[in-house]
Design an enzyme around this catalytic site. Structure first.
Site, short mmCIF file in Angstrom:
data_model
loop_
_atom_site.label_atom_id
_atom_site.label_comp_id
_atom_site.label_asym_id
_atom_site.label_seq_id
_atom_site.Cartn_x
_atom_site.Cartn_y
_atom_site.Cartn_z
N LYS A 1 -24.69 -3.33 34.56
CA LYS A 1 -24.93 -4.29 33.47
C LYS A 1 -25.10 -3.57 32.16
O LYS A 1 -24.51 -3.95 31.14
CB LYS A 1 -26.24 -5.06 33.74
CG LYS A 1 -26.05 -6.35 34.46
CD LYS A 1 -27.41 -7.03 34.58
CE LYS A 1 -27.57 -7.62 35.93
NZ LYS A 1 -28.87 -7.97 36.38
N ASP B 1 -29.80 -16.05 32.55
CA ASP B 1 -29.53 -16.36 33.96
C ASP B 1 -29.36 -17.87 34.18
O ASP B 1 -28.85 -18.29 35.22
CB ASP B 1 -30.71 -15.91 34.83
CG ASP B 1 -30.49 -14.54 35.46
OD1 ASP B 1 -29.35 -14.23 35.82
OD2 ASP B 1 -31.48 -13.80 35.60
N GLN C 1 -34.57 -9.05 36.81
CA GLN C 1 -33.81 -8.88 38.06
C GLN C 1 -34.61 -9.42 39.25
O GLN C 1 -35.79 -9.11 39.41
CB GLN C 1 -33.49 -7.39 38.25
CG GLN C 1 -32.62 -7.06 39.43
CD GLN C 1 -31.18 -7.55 39.31
OE1 GLN C 1 -30.68 -7.78 38.20
NE2 GLN C 1 -30.51 -7.72 40.42
#
Ligand code: GUN
Length: 293
Positions: free
Chosen positions: A57, A124, A101
């Site tokens: 990422k 997200d 995460q």
């Protein structure tokens, strides 16, 4: 039965195109508004798969011309400290997107952390505000894996209207948001799951199959309607042919399904690369919204 071999949906190539479009959008936003979109990623603990993911990422964020902010916290970080970090990222003008995460260690309440993220920075799309907006058809930051799966579907069939879509798996991260996105494309949507009766028959009726159960090669070739489009979200590590080696397989028995499907995603190289590409796209969207662009 003889069927034409299915076409392979090249997620790697399509993701590269999405990232190139994001890079163009970033350059134009920087030129017009003098801002560099910033994406903050928070990793708690040392799960090896998450570490690899976070590293990728970071690299792709920078390649797109965005700022990558990484916070790596010890596995025993307490919940209050994590919430304080999220609060400071919410306030930080240089941070336009925040991703924590998952999974988080057991001593941390995942739901509380997700709800502490500013919905405008929730790249997200997991915050209840974004979940609600998506389900009522409003503009929302949309979960990355389902968003990527839609792009892959549309690469083979631009108009999905009226198609019968069956999603296998009802998670908050994939199954449920996928259903919302397919509804928006005017599909007839079924969410099947571990308690579904006659699952094979349900899948046999699908023009579009989204496999997101997390069970290696569970969906067999004879469950697939000839010509169907198969999107395999599963990433499962299983023992390989050589002893001591492992390999990645999806939730679909690929070789069997590829005999029957009209188009199918491979694992790896299908949905996987799309997730980060769509995350970057969400970060750009959040940065644009923050300046009214
Ligand atoms: N862990 C595995 N996939 C994801 C994802 O898409 N977002 C976050 N935050 N954590 C994950």
């Amino acid at each position: 039965m003889t069927t034409a071999p299915s076409s392979l949906i090249d997620g790697k190539a399509i993701a590269a195109q999405v990232r190139a479009d994001v890079a163009t959008g970033v350059a134009s936003l920087t030129a017009s508004h003098n801002i560099v979109p910033g994406l903050a990623v928070v990793l708690v603990g040392e799960d090896p798969a998450s570490q690899v993911y976070v590293r990728n990422k970071g690299k792709q964020t920078i390649e797109c011309g965005m700022r990558s902010i990484e916070h790596k916290l010890a596995a025993d970080t307490n919940q209050a400290d994590l919430l304080a970090l999220v609060a400071s990222l919410n306030q930080d003008k240089e941070v336009h997107g925040i991703l924590v995460q998952l999974p988080l260690p057991d001593h941390i309440d995942e739901k509380l952390v997700i709800e502490s993220i500013d919905p405008a920075k929730d790249v997200d799309g997991f915050h209840p505000i974004n979940v609600g907006r998506l389900s009522s058809g409003e503009d929302a930051l949309t979960p990355c894996t389902p968003a990527g799966s839609i792009i892959l579907l549309k690469s083979v069939q631009q108009d999905l209207s009226g198609m019968n879509a069956v999603i296998v798996g009802r998670s908050n991260i994939v199954g449920k948001p996928m259903a919302q996105l397919l509804l928006r494309e005017n599909c007839t949507v079924t969410i099947a799951h571990s308690r579904t009766r006659d699952l094979a028959d349900v899948v046999r009726a699908a023009d579009i199959v989204i496999a997101a159960v997390g069970r290696p090669e569970m969906i067999r070739g004879d469950w697939i309607k000839p010509g169907a489009i198969v999107i395999d979200v599963g990433i499962n590590r299983v023992p390989g042919a050589e002893s001591g080696k492992t390999k990645l397989v999806g939730d679909v028995a690929f070789a069997e399904a590829a005999e029957v499907a009209g188009a199918i995603t491979p694992v790896p190289g299908g949905v996987g690369p799309m997730t980060i590409a769509c995350l970057l796209s969400n970060a750009l969207q959040a940065a644009k919204t923050s300046v009214g662009a």
